[in-house]
Design an enzyme around this catalytic site. Structure first.
Site, PDB file in Angstrom:
ATOM      1  N   GLU A 254       0.784  -1.232   0.009  1.00 47.50           N
ATOM      2  CA  GLU A 254      -0.163   0.063   0.212  1.00 47.50           C
ATOM      3  C   GLU A 254       0.833   1.289   0.205  1.00 47.50           C
ATOM      4  O   GLU A 254       1.119   1.582   0.992  1.00 47.50           O
ATOM      5  CB  GLU A 254      -0.850  -0.086   1.427  1.00 47.50           C
ATOM      6  CG  GLU A 254      -1.702  -1.404   1.134  1.00 47.50           C
ATOM      7  CD  GLU A 254      -2.618  -0.808   0.306  1.00 47.50           C
ATOM      8  OE1 GLU A 254      -3.213  -0.375  -0.381  1.00 47.50           O
ATOM      9  OE2 GLU A 254      -3.252  -2.288   0.045  1.00 47.50           O
ATOM     10  N   CYS A 288      -1.693   9.254   1.942  1.00 46.67           N
ATOM     11  CA  CYS A 288      -1.336   8.750   0.583  1.00 46.67           C
ATOM     12  C   CYS A 288      -2.969   8.829   0.001  1.00 46.67           C
ATOM     13  O   CYS A 288      -2.638   9.631  -1.367  1.00 46.67           O
ATOM     14  CB  CYS A 288      -1.144   7.323   0.988  1.00 46.67           C
ATOM     15  SG  CYS A 288      -2.553   6.324   1.948  1.00 46.67           S
TER      16      CYS A 288
END
Length: 486
Positions: A254, A288
């Site tokens: 991720e 993110c």
């Protein structure tokens, strides 16, 4: 609060709290006021080996444990978090400079993911498949991978550690967790304490606080773990993927993002402004999924820009412990310096700063930049700080082109009065997740979470957790007699 951190400033290996044996210490600082929270002597490669070996020993019995028993441990962990919620929230504020709002957001999601992990313990199901051979029965078993290595980041350390650790345990695996060195407690030893209090048997969760400078790639190359779950930058993720591939391990990655929030010509401008401000500035932009680039149709550019800048200018920068604060400190001085330098360089290259945030220690005020040349490097990179890039466009096709002009593909959003129009635009953007008439920062326990391109490999959440942390074994049974050609 200081005793909270010093109590957890150790390694946790095979159910024992112990000091590391490395030759240097990781110093855990409060990024807002510089207070020393704890000092943790790093774990050595030998201690990483001990952690993996303990996990390997404990996992065999855990895999055979009734899944209802595993579920009960996860449910108890949830109760521990609920009982300690105020204390954990204070720790998030102190260790990573998260605002009160951000701490509440992280804890809410952490509890939801624990609830889902508890349910996950009962979910894996095998299959019986037909065979072209008479008398043969094909059984496909869903079994734990064994031991999972988890490497977590500093921005949502409690949630993003828990997000891999809890499902992996629920599915019958053991775990070795390495938190980020800036958040060793909230991302690491705090989880060990929660699961210890929940009654998790010794050895199933081990936490090693260390750094690549001490252990090199020992955490990745070790023969015991079969899956490495990494959350962090694409640069480090690329290295993790390479080492895992060379050692025949599965990597679940991720990674970073450069999400676009698109405001079409028929959007509700006031609502889009609210969504964009939250999506860019939540946790100082250290997310993110944050909306790095805010793409606005020229038909509404002036109205959106005026309202966006006014709202951003009203955000309060300061002490994250103050509930009125919107923007707290960046995680460390190097991040603060890098963001300040990036803004200055972009302006020097010709961009206009509608707001130019000032820097005070690790506190970086919000910036809003526009007039950025097409092809400028700043449009293609992840910005882990409170900087918004406003980019105008003419029509859907140009919006899609700009949104896709990035090596990343994690999240995104489209604002429009016509939902199906938004969906069709969203489908043209190469990204793992996109949200119509909402922000870009979302995570839900049962919905597949992950990115495309340099934003990662694989998915987490819901059924994807089973895919990530279990494997399949085919066992055939011949009830009759097979005929062999010789």
């Amino acid at each position: 609060m200081s005793s909270f951190f010093t109590d957890l400033a150790q390694q946790y290996i095979d159910g024992e709290w112990r000091p590391g044996k490395g030759s240097w210490d990781i110093i855990d600082f409060n990024p807002y006021d510089g207070e020393k929270l704890a000092s943790i002597t790093v774990a050595t490669a030998g201690e990483v080996d001990q952690a993996y070996r303990a996990a390997e020993r404990a996992q065999r019995e855990w895999a055979d444990t009734n899944p209802y028993t595993r579920r009960a441990v996860l449910e108890k962990a949830l109760r521990v978090v609920e009982e300690r919620e105020s204390e954990i929230g204070d720790a998030i504020v102190a260790e990573l400079g998260g605002t009160r709002l951000k701490a509440g957001f992280e804890l809410h999601l952490a509890k939801e993911f624990l609830r889902e992990a508890a349910r996950l313990a009962l979910r894996p199901a095998g299959q019986i498949l037909p065979s072209p051979t008479d008398g043969k029965e094909n059984r496909v078993y869903r079994v734990p991978v064994g031991v999972v290595g988890v490497i977590s980041p500093f921005n949502f350390p409690f949630l993003l550690s828990l997000k891999s650790v809890a499902p992996a345990l629920a599915l019958g695996n053991a775990v070795v967790l390495k938190p980020h060195q800036n958040t060793p407690v909230c991302g690491g030893t705090l989880l060990a304490r929660v699961f210890e209090e929940a009654g998790l048997p010794a050895g199933l969760l081990n936490v090693v606080v260390t750094d690549i400078a001490e252990i090199g790639d020992a955490l990745l190359e070790h023969p015991v773990p079969q899956v490495i779950s990494f959350t962090g930058s694409d640069k480090v993720g690329r290295h993790v993927a390479t080492v895992c591939a060379a050692n025949f391990k599965k990597a679940v990655l991720e990674l970073g993002g450069n999400s676009a929030l698109i405001v079409l010509d028929d959007a509700d401008v006031d609502y889009a402004v609210d969504a964009a401000v939250f999506s860019r500035y939540i946790h100082q932009g250290q997310v993110c999924m944050a909306a790095n680039r805010i793409l606005v149709d020229r038909a509404v550019e002036q109205e959106f820009t005026e309202k966006f800048v006014a709202k951003v200018a009203s955000l309060r920068v300061g002490d994250p412990a103050d509930p009125a604060t919107h923007i707290g400190p960046l995680i460390n001085s190097s991040q603060a310096e890098a963001i300040s330098k990036l803004v200055d360089q972009t302006v020097e290259a010709g961009a206009t700063a509608l707001l130019h945030g000032t820097v005070d220690g690790n506190l970086v005020g919000p910036s809003v930049l526009t007039g950025i040349a097409d092809g400028s490097p700043v449009l293609h990179q992840e910005i882990f700080g409170p900087v918004a890039l406003l980019v105008p466009f003419d029509g859907e096709d140009e919006a899609v082109r700009i949104a896709n002009d990035t090596p990343y593909g994690l999240s995104g959003a489209v604002h429009t009065a016509n939902i199906e129009r938004g969906v069709q635009v969203g489908k043209r953007i190469r990204t793992g997740m996109i949200h119509i008439n909402d922000g870009t920062v979302h995570d839900e326990p049962v919905v597949p979470f992950g990115g495309e391109k340099a934003s990662g490999l694989g998915r987490l959440n819901g059924d994807a957790m089973t895919e990530a942390f279990t494997t399949q074994q085919w066992i055939s049974v011949q009830h009759g007699r097979s005929r062999f050609p010789f």
